[in-house]
Scaffold this motif. Sequence first.
Motif, PDB file in Angstrom:
ATOM      1  N   ILE A 151       0.848  -1.191   0.000  1.00 57.90           N
ATOM      2  CA  ILE A 151       0.000   0.000   0.000  1.00 57.90           C
ATOM      3  C   ILE A 151       0.886   1.245   0.000  1.00 57.90           C
ATOM      4  O   ILE A 151       2.018   1.220   0.461  1.00 57.90           O
ATOM      5  N   SER A 152       0.348   2.312  -0.533  1.00 55.51           N
ATOM      6  CA  SER A 152       1.007   3.605  -0.496  1.00 55.51           C
ATOM      7  C   SER A 152       0.102   4.543   0.290  1.00 55.51           C
ATOM      8  O   SER A 152      -1.049   4.778  -0.095  1.00 55.51           O
ATOM      9  N   HIS A 153       0.590   5.049   1.398  1.00 56.84           N
ATOM     10  CA  HIS A 153      -0.223   5.937   2.216  1.00 56.84           C
ATOM     11  C   HIS A 153       0.640   7.023   2.851  1.00 56.84           C
ATOM     12  O   HIS A 153       1.869   6.987   2.795  1.00 56.84           O
ATOM     13  N   LEU A 154      -0.031   8.013   3.438  1.00 54.73           N
ATOM     14  CA  LEU A 154       0.670   9.092   4.116  1.00 54.73           C
ATOM     15  C   LEU A 154       1.010   8.668   5.539  1.00 54.73           C
ATOM     16  O   LEU A 154       0.148   8.192   6.273  1.00 54.73           O
ATOM     17  N   GLU A 155       2.285   8.842   5.906  1.00 51.69           N
ATOM     18  CA  GLU A 155       2.705   8.583   7.278  1.00 51.69           C
ATOM     19  C   GLU A 155       3.216   9.874   7.893  1.00 51.69           C
ATOM     20  O   GLU A 155       3.875  10.678   7.224  1.00 51.69           O
ATOM     21  N   SER A 156       2.902  10.082   9.152  1.00 50.23           N
ATOM     22  CA  SER A 156       3.326  11.288   9.854  1.00 50.23           C
ATOM     23  C   SER A 156       4.847  11.421   9.809  1.00 50.23           C
ATOM     24  O   SER A 156       5.586  10.446   9.982  1.00 50.23           O
ATOM     25  N   CYS A 157       5.325  12.639   9.551  1.00 50.05           N
ATOM     26  CA  CYS A 157       6.760  12.890   9.431  1.00 50.05           C
ATOM     27  C   CYS A 157       7.447  12.683  10.780  1.00 50.05           C
ATOM     28  O   CYS A 157       7.039  13.263  11.797  1.00 50.05           O
ATOM     29  N   GLY A 221       3.843  17.845   6.947  1.00 49.50           N
ATOM     30  CA  GLY A 221       3.616  17.073   8.167  1.00 49.50           C
ATOM     31  C   GLY A 221       3.506  15.586   7.933  1.00 49.50           C
ATOM     32  O   GLY A 221       3.368  14.810   8.881  1.00 49.50           O
ATOM     33  N   ALA A 222       3.547  15.157   6.669  1.00 49.24           N
ATOM     34  CA  ALA A 222       3.429  13.733   6.348  1.00 49.24           C
ATOM     35  C   ALA A 222       4.132  13.461   5.027  1.00 49.24           C
ATOM     36  O   ALA A 222       4.292  14.356   4.196  1.00 49.24           O
ATOM     37  N   ASN A 223       4.553  12.225   4.842  1.00 50.78           N
ATOM     38  CA  ASN A 223       5.206  11.797   3.602  1.00 50.78           C
ATOM     39  C   ASN A 223       4.505  10.571   3.033  1.00 50.78           C
ATOM     40  O   ASN A 223       3.970   9.744   3.781  1.00 50.78           O
ATOM     41  N   GLN A 224       4.525  10.482   1.703  1.00 50.23           N
ATOM     42  CA  GLN A 224       3.944   9.315   1.039  1.00 50.23           C
ATOM     43  C   GLN A 224       4.925   8.151   1.148  1.00 50.23           C
ATOM     44  O   GLN A 224       6.082   8.261   0.728  1.00 50.23           O
ATOM     45  N   VAL A 225       4.451   7.053   1.723  1.00 49.73           N
ATOM     46  CA  VAL A 225       5.314   5.900   1.976  1.00 49.73           C
ATOM     47  C   VAL A 225       4.653   4.642   1.418  1.00 49.73           C
ATOM     48  O   VAL A 225       3.446   4.439   1.581  1.00 49.73           O
ATOM     49  N   THR A 226       5.455   3.813   0.757  1.00 51.47           N
ATOM     50  CA  THR A 226       4.966   2.510   0.292  1.00 51.47           C
ATOM     51  C   THR A 226       5.458   1.441   1.256  1.00 51.47           C
ATOM     52  O   THR A 226       6.648   1.391   1.574  1.00 51.47           O
ATOM     53  N   GLY A 249      -4.704   3.676   7.036  1.00 53.88           N
ATOM     54  CA  GLY A 249      -5.007   4.682   6.029  1.00 53.88           C
ATOM     55  C   GLY A 249      -3.999   5.815   6.105  1.00 53.88           C
ATOM     56  O   GLY A 249      -2.886   5.648   6.612  1.00 53.88           O
ATOM     57  N   ASP A 250      -4.398   6.984   5.604  1.00 55.93           N
ATOM     58  CA  ASP A 250      -3.499   8.136   5.644  1.00 55.93           C
ATOM     59  C   ASP A 250      -3.369   8.679   7.063  1.00 55.93           C
ATOM     60  O   ASP A 250      -4.300   8.599   7.875  1.00 55.93           O
ATOM     61  N   ALA A 251      -2.205   9.255   7.354  1.00 58.86           N
ATOM     62  CA  ALA A 251      -1.966   9.857   8.670  1.00 58.86           C
ATOM     63  C   ALA A 251      -2.909  11.028   8.889  1.00 58.86           C
ATOM     64  O   ALA A 251      -3.288  11.739   7.945  1.00 58.86           O
ATOM     65  N   GLY A 252      -3.284  11.245  10.159  1.00 56.93           N
ATOM     66  CA  GLY A 252      -4.128  12.383  10.495  1.00 56.93           C
ATOM     67  C   GLY A 252      -3.318  13.665  10.588  1.00 56.93           C
ATOM     68  O   GLY A 252      -2.080  13.642  10.658  1.00 56.93           O
ATOM     69  N   GLN A 253      -4.017  14.787  10.565  1.00 57.06           N
ATOM     70  CA  GLN A 253      -3.354  16.083  10.684  1.00 57.06           C
ATOM     71  C   GLN A 253      -3.365  16.544  12.140  1.00 57.06           C
ATOM     72  O   GLN A 253      -4.285  16.254  12.891  1.00 57.06           O
TER      73      GLN A 253
END
Length: 385
Positions: A151-157, A221-226, A249-253
């Motif tokens: 999966i590719s999703h946003l993870e908190s930096c 505040g987040a990066n796209q990570v596979t 899912g994607d990281a929260g803000q």
Amino acid sequence: MARDYYETLGVSRDADKEEIKQAYRRLARKYHPDVNKESGAEERFKEINRAYEVLSEPEVRARYDRFGEAGVSGAAAAGAGAGFQDMGDMGGFADIFESIFSGFAGGAGGGGGGQPQQRRRSGPVRGDDLRLDLKLEFREAVFGGEKEIRISHLESCDVCSGSGAKPGTRPRTCSTCSGSGQVRRVTRTPFGSFTQVSTCPTCDGTGTVVEDKCDACDGKGANQVTKKLKINVPAGVDNGTRLRISQEGDAGQRSGPPGDLYVYLFVNEDEEFHREGINVNSEIKISYLQAILGCRLEVNTVDGPVELIIPAGTQPNTVMKLENRGVPRLGNPVSRGDHMLTVLIDIPSKIIPEERELLEKLAKIKGDRTGKGGLEGFLGSLFKS
């Protein structure tokens, strides 16, 4: 795909029972057929009732969260019966009409109660849910097992801990909206004053502004990570079954929780087996001699080869049942369906002379007893359509 019940009620996936009940009552009042005569209102009312029936029961809700509609089919009636009963504690039609029109009191008449406060957007925000479609082979769907997905999703930096600001600094409150994330614009017309609320253009609704951006995430505040994930596919899943993978899912803000990953399953067709509910169907072809005399055969099932007894005199299209050789019931793998075998009889278009001589002798004997002479009449008497 079936409509998402959380979207139907307009609540988040982590809403508690009281929030779900309040949302249901509000929508039920709005779309009750005795109040709302618009086209489609009655169907909408039924959808609302169905959603509430599922989400208001913790056990049923848990199955829905894990498997989607496939996990709750038959768990609650799709009709409006239960919903009409629940309307009884709403205080009658006066309460219903009050709930419909109270939101329009506004400033014209100065009616009591005031308007609800806008929720500030500068607090934690839950991340977006993601969807992944996953194809399974037939036997994988029957027995389940572990699957690896990417999966590719946003993870908190990790560098700025999701703030978007360079380490040692922090975001400042937006001066345009004073941290509310919204700006208001008042327009005066001959009919009165109207207030238009929109997202703050300076901070994009966050309520804060990052002046020194984090180099690792460019202030996002987040990066796209596979990443790779191993998920457990339960036995008995079918086309459209939905699996919920919590917090993938994607990281929260602003330190908000991540969303969930929803994996929708699709099952490839099998050349030999076909599924009907929790039963497996297949065909087996035998010779006319095996049908007449009976035999023992090895047949394929989803569990592997199994010996099958063909009784003497078996007719074409006879369906034979192998109990407990079907698909495990989703959520209860101890309970399984059956394997239904349709027997096809292979009657050759050509036979060698020795076979024909023997069959004609047998046909003559059979014909003397039945009055139907000839090879065609003999074979027709053996296999009734």
